[in-house]
Design a protein around this motif. Structure first.
Motif, PDB file in Angstrom:
ATOM      1  N   HIS A 166       0.767  -1.484  -0.101  1.00  0.00           N
ATOM      2  CA  HIS A 166       0.199  -0.610   0.044  1.00  0.00           C
ATOM      3  C   HIS A 166       0.556   1.220  -0.213  1.00  0.00           C
ATOM      4  O   HIS A 166       0.760   2.336  -0.167  1.00  0.00           O
ATOM      5  N   ARG A 167       2.204   1.060   0.265  1.00  0.00           N
ATOM      6  CA  ARG A 167       2.800   2.738   0.270  1.00  0.00           C
ATOM      7  C   ARG A 167       4.302   2.440  -0.636  1.00  0.00           C
ATOM      8  O   ARG A 167       4.766   3.001  -0.439  1.00  0.00           O
ATOM      9  N   SER A 171      -4.950  -5.894  -0.125  1.00  0.00           N
ATOM     10  CA  SER A 171      -5.221  -5.749   0.894  1.00  0.00           C
ATOM     11  C   SER A 171      -4.037  -6.471   2.309  1.00  0.00           C
ATOM     12  O   SER A 171      -3.308  -5.947   2.724  1.00  0.00           O
ATOM     13  N   LEU A 181      -1.899  -8.613   4.641  1.00  0.00           N
ATOM     14  CA  LEU A 181      -0.872  -8.222   4.680  1.00  0.00           C
ATOM     15  C   LEU A 181       0.739  -9.947   4.646  1.00  0.00           C
ATOM     16  O   LEU A 181      -0.282 -10.941   5.351  1.00  0.00           O
ATOM     17  N   GLU A 237       7.371  -3.985   7.356  1.00  0.00           N
ATOM     18  CA  GLU A 237       7.965  -4.830   8.817  1.00  0.00           C
ATOM     19  C   GLU A 237       7.287  -4.928   9.838  1.00  0.00           C
ATOM     20  O   GLU A 237       7.458  -6.451  10.199  1.00  0.00           O
ATOM     21  N   GLY A 238       6.031  -5.068   9.263  1.00  0.00           N
ATOM     22  CA  GLY A 238       4.668  -4.989  10.241  1.00  0.00           C
ATOM     23  C   GLY A 238       4.232  -7.147  10.161  1.00  0.00           C
ATOM     24  O   GLY A 238       3.947  -7.645  10.431  1.00  0.00           O
ATOM     25  N   GLY A 239       4.650  -6.520   8.280  1.00  0.00           N
ATOM     26  CA  GLY A 239       3.815  -7.687   7.670  1.00  0.00           C
ATOM     27  C   GLY A 239       4.510  -9.248   7.062  1.00  0.00           C
ATOM     28  O   GLY A 239       4.294 -10.466   7.603  1.00  0.00           O
ATOM     29  N   ASN A 288       9.752   0.725   7.728  1.00  0.00           N
ATOM     30  CA  ASN A 288       9.751   2.154   8.285  1.00  0.00           C
ATOM     31  C   ASN A 288       9.156   2.324   9.837  1.00  0.00           C
ATOM     32  O   ASN A 288       8.799   3.313   9.536  1.00  0.00           O
ATOM     33  N   TYR A 334       6.650   1.230  12.270  1.00  0.00           N
ATOM     34  CA  TYR A 334       5.718   1.146  12.655  1.00  0.00           C
ATOM     35  C   TYR A 334       4.865  -0.015  11.530  1.00  0.00           C
ATOM     36  O   TYR A 334       4.711   0.134  10.503  1.00  0.00           O
ATOM     37  N   GLY A 335       4.375  -0.507  11.943  1.00  0.00           N
ATOM     38  CA  GLY A 335       3.344  -0.997  11.793  1.00  0.00           C
ATOM     39  C   GLY A 335       1.976  -0.430  12.463  1.00  0.00           C
ATOM     40  O   GLY A 335       1.670  -0.474  13.239  1.00  0.00           O
ATOM     41  N   HIS A 366      -0.537   6.265   9.255  1.00  0.00           N
ATOM     42  CA  HIS A 366      -0.468   4.468   8.880  1.00  0.00           C
ATOM     43  C   HIS A 366      -1.510   4.884   7.761  1.00  0.00           C
ATOM     44  O   HIS A 366      -0.893   4.583   6.108  1.00  0.00           O
TER      45      HIS A 366
HETATM   46  C1  LIG Z   1      -3.404  -9.940   8.072  1.00  0.00           C
HETATM   47  C2  LIG Z   1      -3.572  -8.478   8.043  1.00  0.00           C
HETATM   48  N1  LIG Z   1      -3.669  -7.878   9.223  1.00  0.00           N
HETATM   49  C3  LIG Z   1      -4.316  -6.512   8.972  1.00  0.00           C
HETATM   50  C4  LIG Z   1      -4.323  -5.850   8.572  1.00  0.00           C
HETATM   51  C5  LIG Z   1      -4.086  -4.551   8.812  1.00  0.00           C
HETATM   52  N2  LIG Z   1      -3.139  -3.516   8.574  1.00  0.00           N
HETATM   53  C6  LIG Z   1      -3.289  -2.785   6.559  1.00  0.00           C
HETATM   54  S1  LIG Z   1      -1.823  -1.944   6.986  1.00  0.00           S
HETATM   55  C7  LIG Z   1      -1.324  -3.137   8.471  1.00  0.00           C
HETATM   56  C8  LIG Z   1       0.295  -2.582   8.871  1.00  0.00           C
HETATM   57  C9  LIG Z   1       1.157  -2.465   8.310  1.00  0.00           C
HETATM   58  O1  LIG Z   1       2.771  -2.396   8.538  1.00  0.00           O
HETATM   59  P1  LIG Z   1       4.190  -2.867   8.122  1.00  0.00           P
HETATM   60  O2  LIG Z   1       3.762  -4.442   7.525  1.00  0.00           O
HETATM   61  O3  LIG Z   1       4.807  -2.386   8.668  1.00  0.00           O
HETATM   62  O4  LIG Z   1       3.852  -1.414   6.689  1.00  0.00           O
HETATM   63  P2  LIG Z   1       3.683   0.181   6.749  1.00  0.00           P
HETATM   64  O5  LIG Z   1       2.025   0.213   6.539  1.00  0.00           O
HETATM   65  O6  LIG Z   1       4.475   0.281   8.053  1.00  0.00           O
HETATM   66  O7  LIG Z   1       4.352   0.446   5.414  1.00  0.00           O
HETATM   67  C10 LIG Z   1      -2.733  -3.296   9.353  1.00  0.00           C
HETATM   68  C11 LIG Z   1      -2.580  -3.748   9.910  1.00  0.00           C
HETATM   69  C12 LIG Z   1      -4.538  -6.249   7.192  1.00  0.00           C
HETATM   70  N3  LIG Z   1      -5.025  -5.778   6.337  1.00  0.00           N
HETATM   71  N4  LIG Z   1      -4.015  -8.098   6.980  1.00  0.00           N
END
Ligand SMILES: Cc1ncc(C[n+]2csc(CCOP(=O)(O)OP(=O)(O)O)c2C)c(N)n1
Ligand SMILES: [Mg+2]
Length: 269
Positions: free
Chosen positions: A69-70, A118, A120, A149-151, A178, A180-181, A247
């Motif tokens: 998404h970014r 969408s 992750l 990094e959250g993914g 980056n 933060y997630g 976010h």
């Molecule tokens: C499996 C799943 N859990 C939660 C979400 C909701 N969600 C979308 S983006 C995001 C944060 C992702 O963080 P990161 O991977 O660090 O990417 P960033 O947004 O920092 O680029 C979340 C929790 C989702 N889309 N898919």
């Protein structure tokens, strides 16, 4: 920040710089449209453009990319027409997802960009599949997938990297770290020192680089692409950067210590 141009010509440097400017200029426009109520949602990649742009330019145009998404810089660096992109974000019928949504959940076969849905982590295993196809057809090509990094905390991350290592797939996994997630900082996301350390656990090569330096990203991914093709192996790249906005534009940044913005601001101008 030091830029090492290596053997890049002035024309190549200008080309890279122009590609870096596109997503920033589009975003600045989108932030205005958002406040005018003309678009409803926006995920900002301001300050992180060097990763998507550098990586996309380092690949061949017919190599598949799985963005998140970014990664606006992936779409612009593959020369997707701006008019259609803007129609996409305004939810118009003429957009890539035919008005079904107004964000980054779209791709284009013609541009070899696989749209995300969408969730992750899910793009990573798709990159495995594409790389497997290249391998079976004995094509000298890689696939490339992005994750935040959250993914990396998703099970899909583990499965995709493990399969790529075991099946010797030419795929490049890019982590955009980056900080933060959503509102979760990295110290609540993982306990290893660096995410790139996970490469060893899967038995693959890995490297951590400055994600804000477009020449570092470009040169590193170019070299890794050749490595992956020659050795038929995957590679993990952790790009260090910072999320300079919320976010999503509606969610704000109250939980981020202001000092962090000041620190990273110096690297994003
Ligand atoms: C499996 C799943 N859990 C939660 C979400 C909701 N969600 C979308 S983006 C995001 C944060 C992702 O963080 P990161 O991977 O660090 O990417 P960033 O947004 O920092 O680029 C979340 C929790 C989702 N889309 N898919
Ligand atoms: Mg993140």
């Amino acid at each position: 920040m030091t830029f090492d141009r290596k053997d890049l010509t002035n024309e190549q440097l200008v080309h890279i710089y122009r590609n870096l400017l596109w997503p920033r200029m589009i975003e600045e426009k989108m932030l205005v449209l958002l406040r005018q109520g003309k678009i409803s949602k926006w995920f900002s990649g301001i300050g992180q453009e060097a990763i998507a742009v550098g990586a996309t330019l380092a690949l061949q145009e017919d190599e598949w990319i799985m963005p998140m998404h970014r990664n606006l810089g992936v779409f612009t660096s593959r020369h997707m027409p701006l008019s259609k992109l803007f129609m996409q974000w305004q939810g118009a019928q003429e957009g890539y997802s035919k008005g079904r949504e107004r964000s980054f959940h779209f791709g284009s076969n013609a541009h070899h960009i696989c749209g995300m849905i969408s969730h992750l982590g899910t793009q990573l295993a798709i990159a495995d599949g594409v790389a497997l196809a290249h391998k079976l057809k004995k094509e000298n090509k890689v696939s490339l997938a992005f994750t935040g990094e959250g993914g990396t905390s998703e099970g899909d991350f583990h499965e995709a990297l493990n399969v790529a290592a075991v099946w010797d797939l030419p795929v490049i996994f890019i982590i955009e770290n980056n900080g933060y997630g959503l509102s979760t900082p990295v110290n609540e996301q993982y306990r290893c020192i660096s995410l790139v350390d996970k490469a060893k656990g899967y038995g693959m090569e890995g490297i951590q680089i400055d994600g804000n330096n477009v020449l570092t990203v470009y040169d590193t991914i170019k070299g890794i692409r050749e490595f992956c093709i020659k050795h038929q192996k995957p590679y993990l790249v952790e790009c260090m950067t910072f999320r300079m906005r919320g976010h999503e534009e509606a969610s704000g940044t109250k939980y981020v210590p202001p000092d962090l913005f000041r620190l990273w601001e110096q690297k994003t101008r």
